[in-house]
Design an enzyme around this catalytic site. Structure first.
Site, mmCIF file in Angstrom:
data_model
loop_
_atom_site.group_PDB
_atom_site.id
_atom_site.type_symbol
_atom_site.label_atom_id
_atom_site.label_comp_id
_atom_site.label_asym_id
_atom_site.label_seq_id
_atom_site.Cartn_x
_atom_site.Cartn_y
_atom_site.Cartn_z
ATOM 1 N NE ARG A 119 -4.925 6.478 0.363
ATOM 2 C CZ ARG A 119 -5.867 5.934 1.115
ATOM 3 N NH1 ARG A 119 -6.548 6.688 1.954
ATOM 4 N NH2 ARG A 119 -6.130 4.652 1.030
ATOM 5 C CG HIS A 121 -8.371 7.871 -2.417
ATOM 6 N ND1 HIS A 121 -7.984 7.265 -3.596
ATOM 7 C CD2 HIS A 121 -8.204 6.939 -1.440
ATOM 8 C CE1 HIS A 121 -7.612 6.015 -3.333
ATOM 9 N NE2 HIS A 121 -7.726 5.798 -2.031
ATOM 10 C CG HIS A 154 -10.598 9.253 0.850
ATOM 11 N ND1 HIS A 154 -11.661 8.414 0.620
ATOM 12 C CD2 HIS A 154 -9.675 8.508 1.523
ATOM 13 C CE1 HIS A 154 -11.413 7.209 1.110
ATOM 14 N NE2 HIS A 154 -10.217 7.246 1.691
ATOM 15 C CD GLU A 161 -2.796 4.073 -1.255
ATOM 16 O OE1 GLU A 161 -1.871 3.679 -0.524
ATOM 17 O OE2 GLU A 161 -3.362 5.167 -1.117
ATOM 18 C CG LEU A 200 -12.187 4.707 -2.409
ATOM 19 C CD1 LEU A 200 -11.146 5.796 -2.602
ATOM 20 C CD2 LEU A 200 -12.273 4.311 -0.941
ATOM 21 C CG PHE A 240 -2.380 0.073 0.911
ATOM 22 C CD1 PHE A 240 -3.044 -1.030 0.410
ATOM 23 C CD2 PHE A 240 -3.094 1.249 1.098
ATOM 24 C CE1 PHE A 240 -4.398 -0.976 0.109
ATOM 25 C CE2 PHE A 240 -4.445 1.311 0.811
ATOM 26 C CZ PHE A 240 -5.101 0.204 0.307
ATOM 27 N NE ARG A 273 -6.867 7.917 6.260
ATOM 28 C CZ ARG A 273 -7.061 6.962 5.347
ATOM 29 N NH1 ARG A 273 -6.372 5.832 5.398
ATOM 30 N NH2 ARG A 273 -7.935 7.134 4.380
ATOM 31 C CD GLN A 275 -5.409 10.552 2.371
ATOM 32 O OE1 GLN A 275 -6.179 9.610 2.468
ATOM 33 N NE2 GLN A 275 -4.197 10.559 2.898
#
Length: 592
Positions: free
Chosen positions: A291, A247, A358, A260, A257, A124, A402, A245
């Site tokens: 991100r 995304h 996001h 990721e 969404l 990730f 994050r 954030q």
């Protein structure tokens, strides 16, 4: 109308938990199993909470797929936060992560498995081995439905523990006594339209994020910042609200969404020339950079004319090279989303994607026990009886940005920690609930009555949509001081309009117009906090990318923002740079 001096229906509990997502239900489970009386309020059925939409995984250094340890996870999280994360809280979370995941496994959560029976882990963004040398497989996944699996697992355990759920209830305001202690909440039962007083020896805010202050968002429509609004109106500051954030991969035109985890499984981002452009921006981590980094890179490609589509407004996410078997096994929901919302089958063609709002990194200030804290005379002071966990809280483990998979981890680690803290305080030994504070109660009921009785004014949805459009225009992936200051003025004007909105339908039973009008108060508080905090931070850090000041400024801005609703005042407090047991990670440039 609600008569302020009337005898409103009252119920008493040891603890009221506001929100039935991952953090709320992890906390309530801990409390119910300890024998406390717990009420969990939720605007929707618990398994419809927004945690259900989380896809990619929950981060933990299990080392099932590659060598890993919690210290590397901590480094990645500190670096990902652009050094605005509190390192004591980050160490606590990363140390607790493996046990938290194993506990979920023992609860019955259906993780994907490796051939040897261990939990499957995928790479990730921003998660590395040996302090950034190479990507590591740390995301414990249940296909691309990890949040769904987590939420259903926790709900089933709560039912077994006899947790009391109040479904389709909306908390309105915190009740604070003269000493500032929180002693309960007022709440609306949507089915009847009645307002109740819920007395509690402790209140836990677990209301999730507020992404619906933007026009384009991956968030559910219920994510209107209710906990943040409640805290702000009760005189509690909001922390680091400039950091939101985007995304990288929301479906273009829809905002839904795309996890990721697609890039973790080997998906790649391409521009109109078919170039894998992330190799230019992040030569080591490429498509698995954090991100904020990927979102800005995508936005730059689009602005420089290398976007795809007839108007060059998006880039594409290619995964057809993974093969139908991998896609159907590891990413079945993503294929379904791409077909329904992007009109493409990812087995055959790429998905059009754009950065989409996001997640909020800021929120209600809390320590790593979940206790809400204020900043007074240069010290953090605990607000007795009030806890905040999950996305509505700023612990702060996410700082300015994050890392993916740390959100689900945040929910279960701090949900459990808050539950333990409350159990340790021995609420059952308190002989009685405290007297209800008349001033606090009158404020809440007057607010509702004024809204109910208003016959003229702006329409609720007109003001809400104007706030969303203003935030979308003035507070995007890249920001300028001119745009932000213009946004501050617009949001202030809209906040005044929000004080005078009306709705025509005054019926009681399941009146969504009333609920939306009450939600607007919370949307307004969050928008004000966000735009003012962003306009005042003259640096670029994490998700806050300011064109006028493109560099991070640790000399002047290595500090948390605190925003006060009553007067719009900003103040600042230092970041916790000292971890619990290990050496700190001093700031340095972020490269990937």
């Amino acid at each position: 109308m609600v008569a302020i001096n009337s005898s409103l229906p009252r119920r008493q509990f040891d603890v009221v938990v506001v929100g039935a997502g991952g953090s709320g239900m992890r906390c309530s489970l801990q409390l119910a199993q300890a024998g406390l009386s717990v009420a969990v309020l939720s605007k929707v059925f618990p398994t419809r909470s927004h945690t259900v939409a989380a896809q990619g995984g929950i981060g933990a250094s299990l080392g099932n797929m590659s060598e890993d340890n919690w210290y590397w996870h901590m480094y990645d999280t500190v670096k990902g936060s652009d050094w605005l994360g509190d390192q004591d809280a980050i160490e606590f979370m990363c140390r607790q992560a493996p046990n938290a995941v194993y506990e979920l496994e023992h609860f019955g959560m259906p993780f994907d498995r490796n051939a040897n029976g261990t939990i499957y882990q995928r790479p990730f963004g921003g998660h590395t081995a040996n302090f950034g040398e190479k990507p590591v497989q740390r995301a414990c996944a249940a296909a691309d439905r990890t949040g769904h699996a987590l939420l259903h697992t926790l709900y089933q355990r709560n039912v077994a523990a006899r947790t009391q759920f109040f479904v389709e209830w909306m908390a309105l305001d915190l009740l604070r006594n003269d000493q500032g202690d929180v002693v309960g909440v007022t709440a609306l039962e949507m089915e009847t339209g009645e307002i109740y007083i819920l007395e509690a020896k402790a209140v836990v805010l677990a209301t999730g994020g507020a992404g619906r202050i933007w026009q384009a968002s991956t968030n559910a429509f219920i994510n209107t910042g209710d906990g943040l609004g409640m805290a702000a109106r009760a005189g509690i500051c909001l922390q680091d609200m400039e950091f939101w954030q985007f995304h990288p991969t929301g479906v273009a035109g829809a905002g839904v969404l795309i996890t990721e985890g697609v890039r973790g499984e080997g998906g790649i981002l391409l521009n109109k020339d078919g170039e894998r452009f992330m190799e230019r921006y992040a030569p080591t981590l490429k498509d698995l950079a954090p991100r904020d980094f990927v979102s800005r890179s995508m936005d730059q490609e689009i602005k420089e004319g290398r976007g795809c589509g007839p108007d060059g407004s998006y880039v594409v996410l290619k995964l057809d090279h993974l093969g139908a078997d991998v896609i159907n096994k590891r990413l079945p929901s993503i294929r379904e989303i791409a077909i329904k919302f992007g009109n493409v089958d990812p087995i055959k063609e790429p998905i059009p994607v754009v950065p989409t709002i996001h997640y909020q990194m800021g929120g209600i200030p809390a320590n790593y026990h979940g206790e809400v804290v204020t900043w007074e005379n240069g010290e953090e002071k605990i607000v007795n009886g009030l806890y905040a966990i999950g996305e509505c809280a700023a612990v702060s483990v996410h700082g300015a940005n994050r890392l993916g998979t740390n959100s689900l981890l945040d929910l279960v680690v701090f949900g459990r920690a808050a539950g333990n803290r409350i159990v340790e305080s021995h609420l059952e030994r308190q002989l009685a609930h405290q007297d209800l504070p008349k001033e606090s109660l009158d404020f809440s009921l007057s607010r509702v009555n004024e809204l109910e009785s208003r016959q003229s004014g702006e329409k609720v949805q007109d003001v809400a949509n104007s706030i969303r459009m203003s935030m979308q225009r003035h507070c995007g992936v890249f920001r300028t001081l001119e745009l932000l200051n213009e946004g501050v003025s617009q949001i202030d004007e809209l906040a005044e309009q929000a004080k005078h909105v009306k709705f025509d339908d005054k019926s009681k039973v399941f009146n969504t117009a009333r609920v939306e009008a009450l939600e607007l108060s919370n949307i307004t508080e969050v928008a004000r906090a966000t735009i003012k905090s962003a306009a005042n931070r003259t640096e670029s850090r994490g998700a806050h990318a300011l064109n006028d000041h493109p560099e991070r400024d640790d000399v002047n801005w290595l500090k948390h923002t605190l925003w006060h609703s009553a007067d719009g005042r900003l103040e600042y407090k230092p970041v916790h740079m000292k971890p619990l047991t290990v050496e700190s990670f001093p700031p340095k440039a972020r490269t990937f």
